[in-house]
Design a protein around this motif. Structure first.
Motif, PDB file in Angstrom:
ATOM      1  N   ALA A  97      23.400  31.968 -33.604  1.00  0.00           N
ATOM      2  CA  ALA A  97      23.614  30.974 -34.663  1.00  0.00           C
ATOM      3  C   ALA A  97      23.275  29.574 -34.168  1.00  0.00           C
ATOM      4  N   LEU A  98      23.647  29.279 -32.939  1.00  0.00           N
ATOM      5  CA  LEU A  98      23.351  27.961 -32.381  1.00  0.00           C
ATOM      6  C   LEU A  98      21.854  27.795 -32.138  1.00  0.00           C
ATOM      7  N   TYR A  99      21.209  28.846 -31.661  1.00  0.00           N
ATOM      8  CA  TYR A  99      19.755  28.819 -31.466  1.00  0.00           C
ATOM      9  C   TYR A  99      19.044  28.550 -32.788  1.00  0.00           C
ATOM     10  N   LEU A 100      19.458  29.244 -33.840  1.00  0.00           N
ATOM     11  CA  LEU A 100      18.862  29.068 -35.167  1.00  0.00           C
ATOM     12  C   LEU A 100      19.158  27.682 -35.721  1.00  0.00           C
ATOM     13  N   ALA A 101      20.395  27.208 -35.536  1.00  0.00           N
ATOM     14  CA  ALA A 101      20.781  25.884 -36.047  1.00  0.00           C
ATOM     15  C   ALA A 101      19.969  24.774 -35.384  1.00  0.00           C
ATOM     16  N   CYS A 102      19.693  24.927 -34.098  1.00  0.00           N
ATOM     17  CA  CYS A 102      18.887  23.919 -33.397  1.00  0.00           C
ATOM     18  C   CYS A 102      17.492  23.826 -34.008  1.00  0.00           C
ATOM     19  N   LYS A 103      16.929  24.949 -34.392  1.00  0.00           N
ATOM     20  CA  LYS A 103      15.609  24.924 -35.033  1.00  0.00           C
ATOM     21  C   LYS A 103      15.685  24.245 -36.398  1.00  0.00           C
ATOM     22  N   MET A 104      16.726  24.563 -37.160  1.00  0.00           N
ATOM     23  CA  MET A 104      16.862  23.992 -38.501  1.00  0.00           C
ATOM     24  C   MET A 104      17.180  22.491 -38.462  1.00  0.00           C
ATOM     25  N   GLU A 105      17.887  22.049 -37.430  1.00  0.00           N
ATOM     26  CA  GLU A 105      18.257  20.628 -37.325  1.00  0.00           C
ATOM     27  C   GLU A 105      17.257  19.839 -36.474  1.00  0.00           C
ATOM     28  N   GLU A 106      16.096  20.457 -36.225  1.00  0.00           N
ATOM     29  CA  GLU A 106      14.978  19.789 -35.554  1.00  0.00           C
ATOM     30  C   GLU A 106      15.320  19.307 -34.149  1.00  0.00           C
ATOM     31  N   CYS A 107      16.085  20.121 -33.438  1.00  0.00           N
ATOM     32  CA  CYS A 107      16.333  19.845 -32.012  1.00  0.00           C
ATOM     33  C   CYS A 107      16.215  21.164 -31.245  1.00  0.00           C
ATOM     34  N   PRO A 108      15.070  21.865 -31.414  1.00  0.00           N
ATOM     35  CA  PRO A 108      14.938  23.216 -30.846  1.00  0.00           C
ATOM     36  C   PRO A 108      14.948  23.227 -29.326  1.00  0.00           C
ATOM     37  N   GLN A 109      15.469  24.312 -28.780  1.00  0.00           N
ATOM     38  CA  GLN A 109      15.406  24.555 -27.348  1.00  0.00           C
ATOM     39  C   GLN A 109      14.850  25.965 -27.144  1.00  0.00           C
ATOM     40  N   HIS A 110      14.277  26.177 -25.980  1.00  0.00           N
ATOM     41  CA  HIS A 110      13.644  27.477 -25.730  1.00  0.00           C
ATOM     42  C   HIS A 110      14.694  28.581 -25.743  1.00  0.00           C
ATOM     43  N   ILE A 111      14.336  29.690 -26.310  1.00  0.00           N
ATOM     44  CA  ILE A 111      15.269  30.809 -26.454  1.00  0.00           C
ATOM     45  C   ILE A 111      15.796  31.274 -25.095  1.00  0.00           C
ATOM     46  N   ARG A 112      14.993  31.139 -24.055  1.00  0.00           N
ATOM     47  CA  ARG A 112      15.435  31.576 -22.726  1.00  0.00           C
ATOM     48  C   ARG A 112      16.597  30.728 -22.201  1.00  0.00           C
ATOM     49  N   MET A 113      16.680  29.484 -22.658  1.00  0.00           N
ATOM     50  CA  MET A 113      17.805  28.629 -22.260  1.00  0.00           C
ATOM     51  C   MET A 113      19.119  29.210 -22.788  1.00  0.00           C
ATOM     52  N   PHE A 114      19.088  29.724 -24.018  1.00  0.00           N
ATOM     53  CA  PHE A 114      20.283  30.323 -24.608  1.00  0.00           C
ATOM     54  C   PHE A 114      20.637  31.634 -23.898  1.00  0.00           C
ATOM     55  N   VAL A 115      19.631  32.395 -23.550  1.00  0.00           N
ATOM     56  CA  VAL A 115      19.862  33.642 -22.818  1.00  0.00           C
ATOM     57  C   VAL A 115      20.550  33.347 -21.491  1.00  0.00           C
ATOM     58  N   THR A 116      20.042  32.361 -20.775  1.00  0.00           N
ATOM     59  CA  THR A 116      20.587  32.004 -19.460  1.00  0.00           C
ATOM     60  C   THR A 116      22.032  31.546 -19.557  1.00  0.00           C
TER      61      THR A 116
END
Length: 318
Positions: A97-116
């Motif tokens: 949800a946080l990964y998706l929200a970052c994309k929607m709020e225009e502050c995306p981070q790489h998916i691997r950062m969330f995995v780590t």
């Protein structure tokens, strides 16, 4: 972001009455009655507090802005209106949800950062791989019918803070109250401007005795009574509210006069507007209940209840 909240999918599809929300949740539990009985969970308010703490942990590690964290919390609430919590791994859901929200709020981070970060925070509770987050993201989007734009109370606060002459302490307290409301059902019940106005009123009323310093319940009840008075067409007593301080008055009295002037300005604004004051009263009552509930929150037992069904159902393995 869609400019008009009144025509948004948030208002048309994701704003419920309390009865509707209770009915949806009751139907979910009835559809999985055996699972619900096998794995009892704490009250929903305590689950909300726990999820807020967990999503804040990963948000701080990745330096994610508060609006994206707030959007993720709304996504989680919407998702769990459609899916029984015991059928999911909440740690995977909130990470996604946080990964998706970052994309929607225009502050995306790489998916691997969330995995780590997920692996680091919950190594024994979530088997996080990039494909798993991708699958869960699709699941979230599907259950929310691709309706992902969230209107937040922060914009209303930013717009009105100068109109009500809020100082920095009052702005900070308003922000804190808005952040707290994401641990309640209020984002699914009322429009964001109602939440923001409620936070502004409470920040003015609570400023001398902010929430962290003691029991706010009596002061918040007074705010609720004031809203009821406004609703009945009595915005204030005669002659009270010039906002002028008496020359030579003690400094404490001057601060009190300034505070009362702000309260009266706010009361006049509400009395002359079409804002749903009944909704604001209910918001105040919900927040009173939340702060009372927060005092009874037990992190250890809540964590154990969530972890128990994750382990028992093997949700940490896939």
């Amino acid at each position: 972001m869609a400019a008009n909240y009144w025509e948004s999918t948030q208002r048309r599809f994701w704003q419920f009455s309390k009865d509707e929300l209770a009915r949806m949740r009751d139907e979910l539990e009835k559809s999985d009655q055996a699972l619900v009985q096998m794995f009892p969970l704490p009250r929903r308010a305590h689950l909300n507090i726990f999820f807020n703490q967990q999503i804040s942990r990963i948000g701080k590690r990745l330096n994610i802005k508060q609006q994206a964290v707030a959007t993720a919390q709304v996504y989680i609430k919407r998702f769990y209106c459609k899916v029984e919590i015991r059928r999911t791994n909440p740690y995977l859901v909130l990470t996604t949800a946080l990964y998706l929200a970052c994309k929607m709020e225009e502050c995306p981070q790489h998916i691997r950062m969330f995995v780590t970060e997920a692996r680091s925070l919950w190594p024994d509770l979530v088997h996080t791989e990039v494909p798993r987050i991708g699958e869960c993201e699709f699941f979230l989007i599907s259950e929310m019918n691709s309706q992902l734009i969230i209107h937040q109370p922060y914009r209303t606060l930013a717009t009105l803070q100068s109109d009500f002459f809020l100082n920095q302490d009052e702005i900070n307290l308003s922000m804190s109250i808005i952040n707290d409301h994401y641990m309640t059902d209020l984002p699914l019940l009322y429009a964001p401007h109602i939440i923001a106005l409620n936070a502004i009123l409470l920040s003015i009323v609570l400023r001398p005795n902010p929430i962290p310093g003691g029991s706010p319940a009596s002061t918040m009840a007074a705010a609720s009574a004031a809203l009821t008075q406004i609703q009945q067409g009595r915005p204030g007593g005669p002659g009270g509210g010039s906002g002028q301080t008496t020359p030579g008055a003690p400094e404490k009295d001057k601060h009190q006069d300034v505070r009362m002037s702000k309260v009266q300005r706010f009361a006049t604004f509400l009395a002359e507007s079409t804002v749903d004051i009944e909704a604001m009263i209910d918001c105040t009552q919900e927040l009173i209940s939340f702060y009372d509930c927060h005092e009874q929150y037990n992190d250890k037992s809540t964590r154990e209840s969530v972890n128990r069904f994750i382990k028992a159902r093997g949700l940490d393995k896939h």
